[in-house]
Scaffold this motif. Structure first.
Motif, PDB file in Angstrom:
ATOM      1  N   LEU A  14      58.177  61.641  21.774  1.00  0.00           N
ATOM      2  CA  LEU A  14      56.789  61.139  21.101  1.00  0.00           C
ATOM      3  C   LEU A  14      57.021  59.521  22.370  1.00  0.00           C
ATOM      4  N   LYS A  15      58.415  59.292  22.127  1.00  0.00           N
ATOM      5  CA  LYS A  15      58.372  57.988  22.970  1.00  0.00           C
ATOM      6  C   LYS A  15      58.626  58.273  24.185  1.00  0.00           C
ATOM      7  N   ARG A  16      58.834  59.478  25.045  1.00  0.00           N
ATOM      8  CA  ARG A  16      58.656  60.270  26.113  1.00  0.00           C
ATOM      9  C   ARG A  16      57.455  60.275  26.587  1.00  0.00           C
ATOM     10  N   GLN A  17      56.009  61.078  25.738  1.00  0.00           N
ATOM     11  CA  GLN A  17      54.856  60.336  26.048  1.00  0.00           C
ATOM     12  C   GLN A  17      54.276  59.296  26.019  1.00  0.00           C
ATOM     13  N   SER A  18      54.417  57.765  24.814  1.00  0.00           N
ATOM     14  CA  SER A  18      54.318  56.884  24.733  1.00  0.00           C
ATOM     15  C   SER A  18      55.245  55.652  26.104  1.00  0.00           C
ATOM     16  N   ALA A  19      56.211  55.893  26.508  1.00  0.00           N
ATOM     17  CA  ALA A  19      56.035  55.411  27.924  1.00  0.00           C
ATOM     18  C   ALA A  19      55.611  55.897  28.630  1.00  0.00           C
ATOM     19  N   GLU A  20      55.087  56.921  29.391  1.00  0.00           N
ATOM     20  CA  GLU A  20      54.655  57.473  29.944  1.00  0.00           C
ATOM     21  C   GLU A  20      53.252  57.614  30.285  1.00  0.00           C
ATOM     22  N   GLN A  21      52.452  57.484  29.322  1.00  0.00           N
ATOM     23  CA  GLN A  21      51.539  56.446  28.818  1.00  0.00           C
ATOM     24  C   GLN A  21      50.919  55.165  29.607  1.00  0.00           C
ATOM     25  N   HIS A  22      52.133  54.772  29.276  1.00  0.00           N
ATOM     26  CA  HIS A  22      51.593  53.500  29.614  1.00  0.00           C
ATOM     27  C   HIS A  22      52.579  53.132  30.733  1.00  0.00           C
ATOM     28  N   LEU A  23      52.965  53.612  31.326  1.00  0.00           N
ATOM     29  CA  LEU A  23      53.552  53.623  33.173  1.00  0.00           C
ATOM     30  C   LEU A  23      52.351  53.731  33.088  1.00  0.00           C
ATOM     31  N   ARG A  24      52.088  55.320  32.724  1.00  0.00           N
ATOM     32  CA  ARG A  24      50.302  55.403  33.981  1.00  0.00           C
ATOM     33  C   ARG A  24      49.524  54.692  33.510  1.00  0.00           C
ATOM     34  N   ALA A  25      49.240  53.765  32.422  1.00  0.00           N
ATOM     35  CA  ALA A  25      47.792  52.456  32.242  1.00  0.00           C
ATOM     36  C   ALA A  25      48.293  51.155  33.226  1.00  0.00           C
ATOM     37  N   VAL A  26      49.948  51.208  33.448  1.00  0.00           N
ATOM     38  CA  VAL A  26      49.902  49.929  33.614  1.00  0.00           C
ATOM     39  C   VAL A  26      49.498  49.830  35.193  1.00  0.00           C
ATOM     40  N   GLN A  27      50.399  51.207  36.000  1.00  0.00           N
ATOM     41  CA  GLN A  27      50.081  52.050  37.194  1.00  0.00           C
ATOM     42  C   GLN A  27      48.607  51.851  37.397  1.00  0.00           C
ATOM     43  N   ILE A  28      47.646  52.009  36.852  1.00  0.00           N
ATOM     44  CA  ILE A  28      46.064  52.127  37.263  1.00  0.00           C
ATOM     45  C   ILE A  28      46.046  50.454  36.453  1.00  0.00           C
ATOM     46  N   GLU A  29      46.196  49.525  36.767  1.00  0.00           N
ATOM     47  CA  GLU A  29      45.829  48.627  36.297  1.00  0.00           C
ATOM     48  C   GLU A  29      46.846  47.844  37.804  1.00  0.00           C
ATOM     49  N   ALA A  30      47.946  47.876  38.134  1.00  0.00           N
ATOM     50  CA  ALA A  30      48.073  47.683  39.357  1.00  0.00           C
ATOM     51  C   ALA A  30      47.267  47.880  40.645  1.00  0.00           C
ATOM     52  N   ASP A  31      46.614  49.349  41.261  1.00  0.00           N
ATOM     53  CA  ASP A  31      46.030  49.738  41.721  1.00  0.00           C
ATOM     54  C   ASP A  31      44.506  49.176  41.817  1.00  0.00           C
ATOM     55  N   ARG A  32      44.235  48.844  40.210  1.00  0.00           N
ATOM     56  CA  ARG A  32      42.644  48.250  40.175  1.00  0.00           C
ATOM     57  C   ARG A  32      43.013  46.789  41.297  1.00  0.00           C
ATOM     58  N   ILE A  33      43.702  46.270  40.647  1.00  0.00           N
ATOM     59  CA  ILE A  33      44.158  44.524  40.815  1.00  0.00           C
ATOM     60  C   ILE A  33      44.341  44.754  42.576  1.00  0.00           C
ATOM     61  N   GLU A  34      44.880  46.080  42.880  1.00  0.00           N
ATOM     62  CA  GLU A  34      45.311  46.374  44.774  1.00  0.00           C
ATOM     63  C   GLU A  34      43.624  46.332  45.134  1.00  0.00           C
ATOM     64  N   ALA A  35      42.958  46.826  44.832  1.00  0.00           N
ATOM     65  CA  ALA A  35      42.161  47.220  44.859  1.00  0.00           C
ATOM     66  C   ALA A  35      40.710  46.037  45.423  1.00  0.00           C
ATOM     67  N   VAL A  36      40.837  45.374  44.486  1.00  0.00           N
ATOM     68  CA  VAL A  36      39.851  43.973  44.556  1.00  0.00           C
ATOM     69  C   VAL A  36      40.619  42.997  45.203  1.00  0.00           C
ATOM     70  N   ILE A  37      42.351  43.043  45.630  1.00  0.00           N
ATOM     71  CA  ILE A  37      42.745  42.102  46.921  1.00  0.00           C
ATOM     72  C   ILE A  37      42.403  42.532  48.006  1.00  0.00           C
ATOM     73  N   THR A  38      42.362  44.197  48.404  1.00  0.00           N
ATOM     74  CA  THR A  38      41.664  44.635  49.467  1.00  0.00           C
ATOM     75  C   THR A  38      40.382  44.311  49.940  1.00  0.00           C
ATOM     76  N   ALA A  39      39.203  44.467  48.427  1.00  0.00           N
ATOM     77  CA  ALA A  39      37.873  44.107  48.833  1.00  0.00           C
ATOM     78  C   ALA A  39      37.541  42.717  48.305  1.00  0.00           C
TER      79      ALA A  39
END
Length: 111
Positions: A14-39
């Motif tokens: 359960l901790k691994r699943q939670s950590a993986e989900q958190h990592l993915r959520a943070v990565q998605i947010e970082a990708d979104r910010i990079e897209a904003v900077i590019t735009a």
């Protein structure tokens, strides 16, 4: 001791699943910010190309469009830097969970 290993494995899973989900959520947010900077940078580059006349460029400068774009880019880059720190922390948390899973496997081999 084997009865105790089953709940521990579930907790670690359960901790691994939670950590993986958190990592993915943070990565998605970082990708979104990079897209904003590019735009924003693309918008800034568009100002270099003469699509409108002198009057449009003068109004843009008068109303601070370029300064606002530069400020927005700077703010987004600062936000991205913070998000990268969060991303590194999330990766480290996931590594710790994997390490716990490995240690649990060594202490209580499946079988």
């Amino acid at each position: 001791m084997a009865k105790q290993a089953i709940p521990l494995r579930k907790i670690v899973a359960l901790k691994r699943q939670s950590a993986e989900q958190h990592l993915r959520a943070v990565q998605i947010e970082a990708d979104r910010i990079e897209a904003v900077i590019t735009a924003l940078r693309a918008n800034l580059l568009d100002l270099d190309h003469v699509h409108a006349g002198f009057e449009a460029h003068r109004l843009s400068e008068t109303h601070g469009h370029v300064r606002k774009l530069l400020a927005d880019i700077g703010a987004a880059e600062a936000e991205l830097a913070l998000k990268r720190v969060d991303l590194q922390a999330a990766r480290e948390a996931l590594k710790r969970v994997f390490h716990s899973d490995e240690r649990l496997g060594q202490a209580h081999p499946a079988g």
